[in-house]
Design a protein around this motif. Structure first.
Motif, PDB file in Angstrom:
ATOM      1  N   ASN A  50       2.903   6.762  -3.613  1.00 34.54           N
ATOM      2  CA  ASN A  50       1.789   7.353  -2.823  1.00 34.54           C
ATOM      3  C   ASN A  50       0.825   6.355  -2.738  1.00 34.54           C
ATOM      4  OD1 ASN A  50       3.152   9.783  -2.488  1.00 34.54           O
ATOM      5  ND2 ASN A  50       2.007  10.957  -4.096  1.00 34.54           N
ATOM      6  N   GLU A  51      -0.041   6.536  -1.795  1.00 35.84           N
ATOM      7  CA  GLU A  51      -1.360   5.563  -1.481  1.00 35.84           C
ATOM      8  C   GLU A  51      -2.586   6.202  -2.413  1.00 35.84           C
ATOM      9  OE1 GLU A  51      -1.540   2.445  -0.896  1.00 35.84           O
ATOM     10  OE2 GLU A  51       0.584   2.272  -0.483  1.00 35.84           O
ATOM     11  N   PRO A  52      -3.373   5.566  -3.211  1.00 35.15           N
ATOM     12  CA  PRO A  52      -3.082   4.303  -3.314  1.00 35.15           C
ATOM     13  C   PRO A  52      -2.057   4.237  -4.530  1.00 35.15           C
ATOM     14  CG  PRO A  52      -5.229   5.014  -4.514  1.00 35.15           C
ATOM     15  CD  PRO A  52      -4.447   6.176  -3.744  1.00 35.15           C
ATOM     16  N   GLN A  53      -1.154   3.185  -4.375  1.00 36.05           N
ATOM     17  CA  GLN A  53      -0.188   3.149  -5.533  1.00 36.05           C
ATOM     18  C   GLN A  53      -0.955   2.681  -6.807  1.00 36.05           C
ATOM     19  OE1 GLN A  53       2.565  -0.049  -4.601  1.00 36.05           O
ATOM     20  NE2 GLN A  53       4.063   0.424  -6.005  1.00 36.05           N
ATOM     21  N   ARG A  54      -0.506   3.490  -8.095  1.00 41.13           N
ATOM     22  CA  ARG A  54      -1.108   3.331  -9.085  1.00 41.13           C
ATOM     23  C   ARG A  54      -0.338   2.487 -10.071  1.00 41.13           C
ATOM     24  NH1 ARG A  54      -3.895   7.374 -11.469  1.00 41.13           N
ATOM     25  NH2 ARG A  54      -4.526   5.828 -13.084  1.00 41.13           N
ATOM     26  N   HIS A  56       3.377  -0.244 -10.343  1.00 45.18           N
ATOM     27  CA  HIS A  56       4.246  -1.164  -9.673  1.00 45.18           C
ATOM     28  C   HIS A  56       5.423  -1.183 -10.494  1.00 45.18           C
ATOM     29  CE1 HIS A  56       1.310  -2.508  -6.861  1.00 45.18           C
ATOM     30  NE2 HIS A  56       0.103  -2.202  -7.851  1.00 45.18           N
ATOM     31  N   THR A  73       0.377  -2.666 -13.780  1.00 43.05           N
ATOM     32  CA  THR A  73      -0.588  -1.948 -13.178  1.00 43.05           C
ATOM     33  C   THR A  73      -1.521  -3.251 -13.101  1.00 43.05           C
ATOM     34  OG1 THR A  73      -1.458  -1.324 -15.379  1.00 43.05           O
ATOM     35  CG2 THR A  73      -0.257   0.255 -13.982  1.00 43.05           C
TER      36      THR A  73
END
Length: 154
Positions: A50-54, A56, A73
Motif C-alpha cells: 500500500n501507499e505509502p510503503q512502510r 521494503h 525501512t
C-alpha cells in the motif's frame, strides 16, 4: 538480478507472503525469539504494497523456491540529522549461507541507501549469533555496543 550461483534477489510479491511468514518463523526460531504469525499476513501485505510503503522486502529464490529474505525501512537519526536505512531482518536458510548471497544483499542495500542519501545502514543481531557477527564484520560493518529494550504497548 541473477548471477552465477543461480539465485535471484527480487522484490517480494503478494504470492510470496505465505512462504515469507514461514521464513520469519524460522528466523525467529534461529534467534530464540517468540513469533506468532496470526494476522500478520494482511498487515505485511498492507505495509509492503500500500501507499505509502512502510516496509521494503526482497526475497531470494533458487530455482523459483524462496530461500531467504531481507526487509528494511527508512528512519531519521536525530544525532546525524539525516535519514538512515534500518535493516530489520536478513535471513538465509542454512543451506544457502556462505555462498556470497548475504554479501550481495548488503552491497545492494548499500546502493539503495546511497541513492536515497542515507547516512548509514543500521541493524542488530543477537550477541550469541557469532556467525552473523563475523559475517557483518567481514562486510566492513562496525559494531556498536548497546542494549536494546522493548516496551510493550497494550
Amino acid at each position: 538480478m541473477k548471477n552465477s550461483t543461480h539465485h535471484n534477489i527480487r522484490p517480494v510479491e503478494p504470492a510470496d507472503l505465505d512462504e515469507l511468514l514461514i521464513m520469519m518463523q524460522e528466523h525467529a526460531d534461529f534467534e530464540r525469539a517468540a513469533f506468532n504469525p496470526g494476522g500478520k499476513k494482511d498487515k505485511l501485505k498492507a505495509a509492503l504494497f500500500n501507499e505509502p510503503q512502510r516496509l521494503h522486502c526482497w526475497v531470494v529464490a533458487i530455482d523459483e523456491k524462496l530461500v531467504g529474505f531481507v526487509s528494511y525501512t527508512f528512519d531519521y537519526s536525530t544525532w546525524d540529522a539525516a535519514e538512515f536505512m534500518y535493516m530489520d531482518c536478513l535471513f538465509l536458510r542454512e543451506r544457502t549461507r556462505g555462498k556470497g548471497i548475504g554479501s550481495e544483499i548488503i552491497k545492494r542495500l548499500t546502493t539503495v541507501a546511497a541513492e536515497r542519501n542515507c547516512i548509514n545502514i543500521q541493524w542488530q543481531t543477537p550477541a550469541f549469533n557469532t556467525p552473523a557477527i563475523n559475517f557483518y564484520i567481514k562486510n566492513k560493518a562496525l559494531a556498536a555496543d548497546k542494549v536494546r529494550f522493548t516496551l510493550k504497548i497494550g
